[in-house]
Scaffold this motif. Structure first.
Motif, PDB file in Angstrom:
ATOM      1  N   GLN A 118      23.672  35.147  91.907  1.00 14.47           N
ATOM      2  CA  GLN A 118      24.919  34.978  92.645  1.00 14.47           C
ATOM      3  C   GLN A 118      25.186  33.506  92.945  1.00 14.47           C
ATOM      4  O   GLN A 118      26.348  33.069  93.006  1.00 14.47           O
TER       5      GLN A 118
ATOM      6  N   GLU B 255      26.543  31.934  89.825  1.00 10.91           N
ATOM      7  CA  GLU B 255      27.963  32.252  89.657  1.00 10.91           C
ATOM      8  C   GLU B 255      28.842  31.352  90.534  1.00 10.91           C
ATOM      9  O   GLU B 255      30.008  31.127  90.223  1.00 10.91           O
TER      10      GLU B 255
ATOM     11  N   ASP C 253      30.368  28.646  88.848  1.00  8.77           N
ATOM     12  CA  ASP C 253      31.341  29.142  87.846  1.00  8.77           C
ATOM     13  C   ASP C 253      30.668  29.366  86.501  1.00  8.77           C
ATOM     14  O   ASP C 253      31.259  29.135  85.442  1.00  8.77           O
TER      15      ASP C 253
ATOM     16  N   ARG D 274      29.064  32.411  84.460  1.00 15.93           N
ATOM     17  CA  ARG D 274      28.916  33.864  84.436  1.00 15.93           C
ATOM     18  C   ARG D 274      27.497  34.235  84.020  1.00 15.93           C
ATOM     19  O   ARG D 274      26.936  33.684  83.070  1.00 15.93           O
TER      20      ARG D 274
END
Length: 217
Positions: free
Chosen positions: A206, A209, A212, A214
């Motif tokens: 997380q 992410e 940015d 994926r």
């Protein structure tokens, strides 16, 4: 939203990553373990800023080129139309006068390449302008001296528009090369950045992410 594979999409992604890497103490400390301290991150920010500037400049030059191209094409269409009409009239008037046909350049097909076409158009009107005898003959079908002068003005303007277009085209190509060169440096820098981030944050997808990036499920 811009796709991430587009230049603007990548710049957006990289900007988010370089902002958020310093917002989380955990990410910041994890990246520092692999040498991505404040100095190293600033290196990436400088590259990002330079790429954004180069991209904006390239975009401006593309817009300028598009405008120059449109103006040149519009004017060329206009010149082509009245040259075609007046050339056809001249061929009728001088069909029995081989010398005049040759002087005016109307005894051969209209060239398809622009440079030769421009020379043919200029030859036609400049020859008419300098010959009183030819002017008298062609006046009988509605082509007066003021029409010839006006045509010469348009041909000269078209020539200048073409010169402007070629100059702007070269500037735009240089801007694109500059943009691509620095973008390539930024892409390589960010690739290394993400490789390190994936290693350091593999237990915290997380957080990855938030840069940015994926995470594959």
């Amino acid at each position: 939203m811009k796709g991430k594979n587009t230049p603007m999409g990548k710049l957006m992604q990289y900007g988010i990553a370089l902002q958020n890497v310093e917002k989380s103490n955990y990410i910041k400390e994890a990246m520092m373990l692999s040498g991505y301290d404040e100095k190293k991150i600033n290196e990436g920010k400088v590259l990002l800023k330079g790429t954004e500037d180069a991209t904006r400049n390239q975009t401006r030059k593309s817009i300028e080129l598009s405008a120059a191209s449109s103006e040149f094409k519009r004017l060329k269409k206009q010149v082509t139309e009245f040259y075609k009409e007046q050339r056809a009239k001249a061929k009728i008037v001088f069909k029995e006068d081989g010398n005049a046909m040759d002087e005016l350049g109307i005894n051969r097909p209209v060239p398809s390449k622009y440079a030769q076409w421009q020379d043919s158009v200029a030859q036609f009107y400049e020859t008419l302008y300098t010959s009183t005898a030819l002017q008298k003959k062609i006046a009988g079908i509605g082509i007066k001296k003021e029409d010839i002068i006006s045509a010469i003005d348009y041909v000269t303007l078209l020539k200048n528009k073409y010169i402007d277009y070629i100059e702007i085209k070269g500037v735009k190509e240089d801007a694109t090369k500059d943009r691509n060169k620095i973008f390539d440096k930024l892409n390589r820098w960010m690739h290394s950045f993400y490789v390190v981030a994936e290693i350091q944050l593999k237990e915290h997808p997380q957080l990855l992410e938030s840069l940015d990036k994926r995470v594959k499920s």
